[in-house]
Scaffold this motif. Structure first.
Motif, mmCIF file in Angstrom:
data_model
loop_
_atom_site.group_PDB
_atom_site.id
_atom_site.type_symbol
_atom_site.label_atom_id
_atom_site.label_comp_id
_atom_site.label_asym_id
_atom_site.label_seq_id
_atom_site.Cartn_x
_atom_site.Cartn_y
_atom_site.Cartn_z
ATOM 1 N N LEU A 1 0.820 -1.213 0.000
ATOM 2 C CA LEU A 1 0.000 0.000 0.000
ATOM 3 C C LEU A 1 0.859 1.270 0.000
ATOM 4 C CD1 LEU A 1 -2.692 -1.062 2.643
ATOM 5 C CD2 LEU A 1 -2.890 -1.130 0.148
ATOM 6 N N ALA A 2 1.987 1.229 0.734
ATOM 7 C CA ALA A 2 2.781 2.442 0.944
ATOM 8 C C ALA A 2 3.232 3.106 -0.365
ATOM 9 C CB ALA A 2 3.984 2.122 1.831
ATOM 10 N N PRO A 3 3.784 2.372 -1.366
ATOM 11 C CA PRO A 3 4.233 3.040 -2.603
ATOM 12 C C PRO A 3 3.109 3.777 -3.334
ATOM 13 C CG PRO A 3 5.151 0.827 -2.463
ATOM 14 C CD PRO A 3 4.136 0.932 -1.378
ATOM 15 N N THR A 4 1.903 3.212 -3.303
ATOM 16 C CA THR A 4 0.777 3.876 -3.969
ATOM 17 C C THR A 4 0.443 5.179 -3.265
ATOM 18 O OG1 THR A 4 -0.130 1.728 -4.624
ATOM 19 C CG2 THR A 4 -1.617 3.615 -4.696
ATOM 20 N N PHE A 5 0.404 5.146 -1.925
ATOM 21 C CA PHE A 5 0.103 6.368 -1.183
ATOM 22 C C PHE A 5 1.168 7.445 -1.413
ATOM 23 C CE2 PHE A 5 -2.319 3.608 2.078
ATOM 24 C CZ PHE A 5 -3.467 3.672 1.293
ATOM 25 N N VAL A 6 2.435 7.023 -1.465
ATOM 26 C CA VAL A 6 3.521 7.987 -1.700
ATOM 27 C C VAL A 6 3.391 8.616 -3.089
ATOM 28 C CG1 VAL A 6 6.015 8.227 -2.025
ATOM 29 C CG2 VAL A 6 5.121 6.916 -0.091
ATOM 30 N N GLN A 7 3.085 7.781 -4.106
ATOM 31 C CA GLN A 7 2.912 8.305 -5.463
ATOM 32 C C GLN A 7 1.803 9.340 -5.524
ATOM 33 O OE1 GLN A 7 2.164 5.248 -8.363
ATOM 34 N NE2 GLN A 7 2.120 6.668 -10.095
ATOM 35 N N ALA A 8 0.778 9.166 -4.652
ATOM 36 C CA ALA A 8 -0.348 10.094 -4.627
ATOM 37 C C ALA A 8 -0.071 11.323 -3.772
ATOM 38 C CB ALA A 8 -1.587 9.385 -4.116
ATOM 39 N N GLY A 9 1.100 11.383 -3.138
ATOM 40 C CA GLY A 9 1.435 12.543 -2.321
ATOM 41 C C GLY A 9 0.870 12.482 -0.915
#
Length: 499
Positions: A254-262
């Motif tokens: 989940l973490a990489p997706t949230f980071v990509q979304a800012g």
């Protein structure tokens, strides 16, 4: 300019290489229907005027020139008896349709034998019918050959551009297809998760808060700015740690997706504050679908925008929806050509754009200027590839000599001095058989010089070759009516050339 009439001497005509094989009756006819004139220093005729006469120099000095912009550029100068110029192709068309393709002036009082174009055409057809047929065949055959090879040159360029455009279009199109497929899966997952949430013990105000967070999250995704690799890694670690601490499995996914979304841990804290602990994981995963959906829609938008940009660039390059002659921004033309050729340029050649954006728009035939840019860029890329495939192509614009300068420079091996004077000649090429027609630079020269009244020059040294195109900032009165075909420059015939 009409000169002073003088007596015509048959004996004098018979000493000229043009007429030395004629019999007495033929020479008498020339004297009877032609005339001898003394022309004072100045122009005998100017380029573009009706071609009414055929001139043969008896004595004096003449200068042939072609108009480039507002200037007459000297092509040749001679005092050799018997050289001829003027209506040299009168036998090909009616005299009222022919025009002088260059200008002729004399630098000292000179004598000419002058034959009206009608008589010149008549005697050629009557006395040398076979020669006329051969000349017509040679003239039109040469035109047809040049037209056919020119068409092949354009088709080769079109094939190269089509291949490059197909490659460029394939990447964003494939990305859009992949994103659409993934989006369908995420939307299906979102529907499933929404059903689970509806069956869970969510309170009304809790659901309303989650929906508000969802809306803010979607807005945040749209505003997200890329992080540096180090910043992204640190934020992923923080998010993964938070998710693990709150009992949410698979935090590393989940973490990489949230980071990509800012998004960050503060956002997760807002989610945790809005729902009970037992439903936190379901809420986070539901919002994760929202984030993934927004990211995929952004990817589809970027891909389709890229496709649209490429199509617009192709339209700009081909000028399919534009008038053939108009006021144009050369930077738009250059950008569209570079984009169309990006596949051919490749990743090992650095393209530097050194534009002076303050330059005015200029009157031009944009579609044909794009052909010039294509030829010059193609040559530069070929030169860099010959030098190992790595180098720099610099495209520069500037104001120079009260004209707009477009310069293409490359870091290739340079043009050898012994062939530098021949590169603009028709059919001259240094490429292997089957890889070049030798018309690219010839066509470019004619487009720039003949049609736009500009100039095309080259400066070359190992590691630094520069092709410089200069275009007038304003239009000549006759430019919009310039012919669509590129006729060969009028040549001054000498005895050696005639033999």
């Amino acid at each position: 300019m009409s000169g002073e009439p003088l007596p015509c001497d048959v004996e004098e005509l018979s000493t000229l290489f043009l007429f030395e094989e004629l019999n007495g009756e033929q020479l008498a006819r020339l004297c009877r229907e032609g005339r001898v004139e003394r022309v004072e220093p100045g122009y005998a005729y100017r380029e573009g005027e009706p071609a009414t006469c055929f001139y043969v120099l008896l004595e004096g000095t003449l200068v042939m020139s072609r108009r480039v912009g507002d200037d007459d550029v000297e092509i040749s100068r001679t005092s050799q008896r018997g050289v001829y110029a003027g209506a040299m192709q009168a036998y090909l068309a009616a005299p009222d349709q022919a025009r002088y393709k260059g200008s002729m002036r004399v630098t000292e009082p000179s004598r000419f034998f002058v034959l009206p174009a009608e008589t010149f055409a008549s005697v050629l057809r009557e006395w040398f019918p076979m020669a006329v047929h051969l000349l017509e065949g040679l003239f039109f055959g040469s035109q047809n050959t040049q037209r056919a090879v020119g068409q092949r040159e354009r088709l080769l360029a079109l094939g190269s551009l089509s291949a490059g455009l197909t490659h460029e279009l394939n990447n964003p199109a494939a990305a859009a297809v992949r994103a659409t497929s993934a989006l369908r899966e995420r939307v299906a997952g979102m529907r499933h998760k929404l059903g689970m949430i509806a069956a869970s013990p969510y309170k009304r105000d809790m659901l309303q808060t989650l929906v508000e967070i969802q809306e803010r999250t979607a807005e945040q995704v749209a505003k997200a700015t890329p992080l540096s690799p180090l910043e992204a890694s640190d934020r992923e670690d923080a998010l993964e740690e938070w998710l693990d601490d709150h009992g949410i499995e698979g935090g590393w996914q989940l973490a990489p997706t949230f980071v990509q979304a800012g998004l960050d841990t503060d956002w997760l804290e807002q989610v945790a504050a809005a729902v009970d602990e037992q439903v936190l994981e379901g809420a986070v995963r539901w919002l994760n679908y929202t984030v993934e959906t927004e990211l995929l829609m952004n990817e589809i938008e970027d891909s389709t925008s890229r496709v649209s940009g490429l199509v617009n660039a192709a339209k700009q390059y081909s000028q399919l929806d534009r008038a053939p002659y108009r006021i144009a921004d050369v930077h738009e033309l250059l950008d569209s050509t570079l984009l169309m050729l990006s596949g051919k340029i490749g990743s090992t050649i650095e393209v530097v754009k050194d534009y002076d954006r303050s330059l005015p728009r200029v009157p031009a035939y944009p579609g044909e200027l794009n052909q010039v840019w294509t030829n010059l860029i193609d040559n530069a890329v070929a030169a860099i590839n010959d030098a190992g495939g790595e180098g720099t192509l610099t495209v520069r614009t500037a104001l120079d000599r009260e004209q707009l300068l477009v310069e293409f420079s490359d870091t290739g091996p340079g043009i050898p001095p012994d062939i530098r004077g021949r590169i603009f000649d028709p059919f001259f090429t240094t490429k292997p058989v089957g890889q070049g027609t030798g018309l690219g630079l010839d066509i470019s020269w004619r487009i720039v010089v003949n049609k736009h009244h500009g100039s095309l020059e080259v400066q070359s040294a190992p590691g630094d070759t520069r092709f410089q195109v200069r275009l007038p900032l304003t239009a000549d009165s006759d430019t919009p009516e310039a012919p669509e075909t590129y006729e060969t420059a009028e040549a001054l015939a000498t005895p050696e050339e005639a033999s």
